[in-house]
Structures are given as structure tokens and as C-alpha cells.
Design a protein around this motif. Structure first.
Motif, short mmCIF file in Angstrom:
data_model
loop_
_atom_site.label_atom_id
_atom_site.label_comp_id
_atom_site.label_asym_id
_atom_site.label_seq_id
_atom_site.Cartn_x
_atom_site.Cartn_y
_atom_site.Cartn_z
N ASN A 38 0.83 -1.21 0.00
CA ASN A 38 0.00 0.00 0.00
C ASN A 38 0.86 1.26 0.00
O ASN A 38 0.56 2.22 -0.70
CB ASN A 38 -0.94 0.01 1.21
N PHE B 275 0.63 4.09 -2.81
CA PHE B 275 0.30 5.47 -2.45
C PHE B 275 1.42 6.43 -2.87
O PHE B 275 1.15 7.55 -3.31
CB PHE B 275 0.03 5.60 -0.95
N LYS B 276 2.67 5.99 -2.74
CA LYS B 276 3.79 6.83 -3.17
C LYS B 276 3.74 7.03 -4.68
O LYS B 276 4.03 8.12 -5.18
CB LYS B 276 5.11 6.18 -2.74
N ASN C 158 0.99 7.01 -6.51
CA ASN C 158 -0.10 7.96 -6.75
C ASN C 158 0.35 9.39 -6.48
O ASN C 158 0.00 10.31 -7.21
CB ASN C 158 -1.31 7.62 -5.89
N ALA C 159 1.15 9.57 -5.44
CA ALA C 159 1.67 10.90 -5.12
C ALA C 159 2.55 11.41 -6.25
O ALA C 159 2.46 12.58 -6.64
CB ALA C 159 2.47 10.86 -3.80
N TRP D 137 -1.43 11.93 -0.70
CA TRP D 137 -0.97 10.57 -1.02
C TRP D 137 0.37 10.28 -0.33
O TRP D 137 0.59 9.16 0.15
CB TRP D 137 -0.83 10.36 -2.53
N ASP D 138 1.25 11.28 -0.28
CA ASP D 138 2.53 11.11 0.41
C ASP D 138 2.31 10.79 1.89
O ASP D 138 2.97 9.92 2.45
CB ASP D 138 3.39 12.37 0.29
N LYS E 17 -0.36 9.47 3.25
CA LYS E 17 -0.92 8.11 3.36
C LYS E 17 0.19 7.07 3.21
O LYS E 17 0.20 6.06 3.92
CB LYS E 17 -1.99 7.89 2.29
N SER E 18 1.11 7.31 2.30
CA SER E 18 2.23 6.39 2.10
C SER E 18 3.10 6.32 3.36
O SER E 18 3.48 5.23 3.80
CB SER E 18 3.08 6.82 0.90
N GLN F 130 1.37 4.32 6.01
CA GLN F 130 1.42 2.89 5.72
C GLN F 130 2.82 2.32 6.02
O GLN F 130 2.94 1.21 6.53
CB GLN F 130 1.04 2.60 4.27
#
Length: 189
Positions: free
Chosen positions: A54, A58-59, A61-62, A128-129, A131-132, A135
Motif C-alpha cells: 500500500n 500510495f507513493k 499515486n503521489a 498521497w505522500d 498516506k504512504s 502505511q
């Protein structure tokens, strides 16, 4: 184990096999404990891998959103260059100043919209960062929990070989630490 009836296994396997077929309560207890710890460790390992995947997603996506924001900023710069040329053109002799003034106004409005889009994309990228990062923090907790369980299993194996009570308690203690770390990961602490 080979196909000819000859088999070789480690001391831990030997003790677990004898515990399964014998009436040694100590060995049976350690064998069951080892199986439980292995199951818990496997669950923690799965969670560690999931959170790491994940974090990478997420990274990614960022990075995509950051690239989109960069594209918007490049577009903004292109509009700024056109605006500057229109402003420069207004200072030239014998030109239609009103024409260039309307272009300057149009570019200013377009730039404001482009800037707003770029800033929104940057905010999404930062989200997104974050969230990464969250995680990855959770991944580290799961990995710590899994490592503690693996060490507890190793101590249980040594306990079977040495029959030392203090190693049994150390194994249980470390297993408890692993479970506590797993709970911390589950609670996102």
C-alpha cells in the motif's frame, strides 16, 4: 526426507515429532506454542507485506499527482510568457493597445485557473505522500511484531533442546512483545 526411507531433520523437528507421539507434557506444550506463534507470525508477515505494498502504491499515486501538478505549472509558465509578450507588444508604437490589453486580461484569468488546478494537484500529491508515510510506519510495526514472533519461535526451539524454564518464559515474553507490537500496528500507533 528421501524416497528410500532415510530421513533427516533438525533437532527441533525431531523434538516436535516426539512430542506429538509421546506423553511428554513439556514438549507438547512447547510444540503447540510454536505452532501458535508460527500462525501469529504468518499473520503479522502478511500484514507487513500488505502495508508495504500500500505504501508503494500510495507513493506512486503521489508521484503521478506531482507530475500532473508540474505539468500545470509549466502550462502556467507558458501563459505567463504569452502575457509578458502581450504586455511588451502594448509598448510598441503603432499597435492596437486594446487588443493586447484584452489578451493580457485573458492570460491573467487563464493563469488564475491553472494555478488553482496546480495547487489542488499538489495538495492531492501531499495527501498521497502522507498516506504512504502512514502505511510505512504501520508496515514497520507489523515487521517488528513478526520479527519478535520469529525470535520467540527460535527460543522455543532452543527450549525444547535445553529444557530450560527460563528460555520458555523468555519465549513467552518475546511472543507477548510481538503481540503488543501487532496490536499497536492494528491500532495504527
Amino acid at each position: 526426507m528421501s524416497g528410500h526411507g532415510f530421513h533427516v531433520h533438525g533437532p527441533h523437528d525431531h523434538e516436535v515429532e516426539h512430542a506429538a507421539h509421546g506423553s511428554d507434557g513439556f514438549s507438547s506444550k512447547i510444540a503447540v506454542t510454536t505452532a501458535i506463534l508460527a500462525t501469529i507470525g504468518a499473520l503479522f508477515g502478511y500484514q507487513a507485506g500488505d502495508t508495504q505494498n500500500n505504501a508503494a502504491l500510495f507513493k506512486n499515486n503521489a508521484a503521478i499527482k506531482k507530475t500532473e501538478a508540474s505539468n500545470q505549472w509549466n502550462y502556467y509558465q507558458a501563459k505567463s510568457n504569452k502575457q509578458n509578450l502581450a504586455e511588451l507588444a502594448m509598448t510598441l508604437p503603432n499597435v492596437d493597445v486594446d487588443k493586447y490589453k484584452s489578451e493580457v486580461d485573458r492570460y491573467k484569468k487563464e493563469k488564475a485557473d491553472i494555478k488553482a488546478d496546480a495547487e489542488k494537484l499538489e495538495a492531492v500529491s501531499l495527501d498521497w505522500d502522507k498516506k504512504s508515510d502512514d502505511q510505512m510506519h504501520q508496515h514497520h510495526r507489523w515487521a517488528q511484531a513478526m520479527t519478535a514472533e520469529q525470535i520467540a519461535i527460535s527460543l522455543a526451539a532452543i527450549t525444547l533442546l535445553t529444557r530450560k524454564k527460563w528460555l520458555e518464559y523468555a519465549s513467552y515474553g518475546l511472543a507477548g512483545v510481538g503481540v503488543a507490537l501487532g496490536i499497536a500496528a492494528w491500532l495504527h500507533l
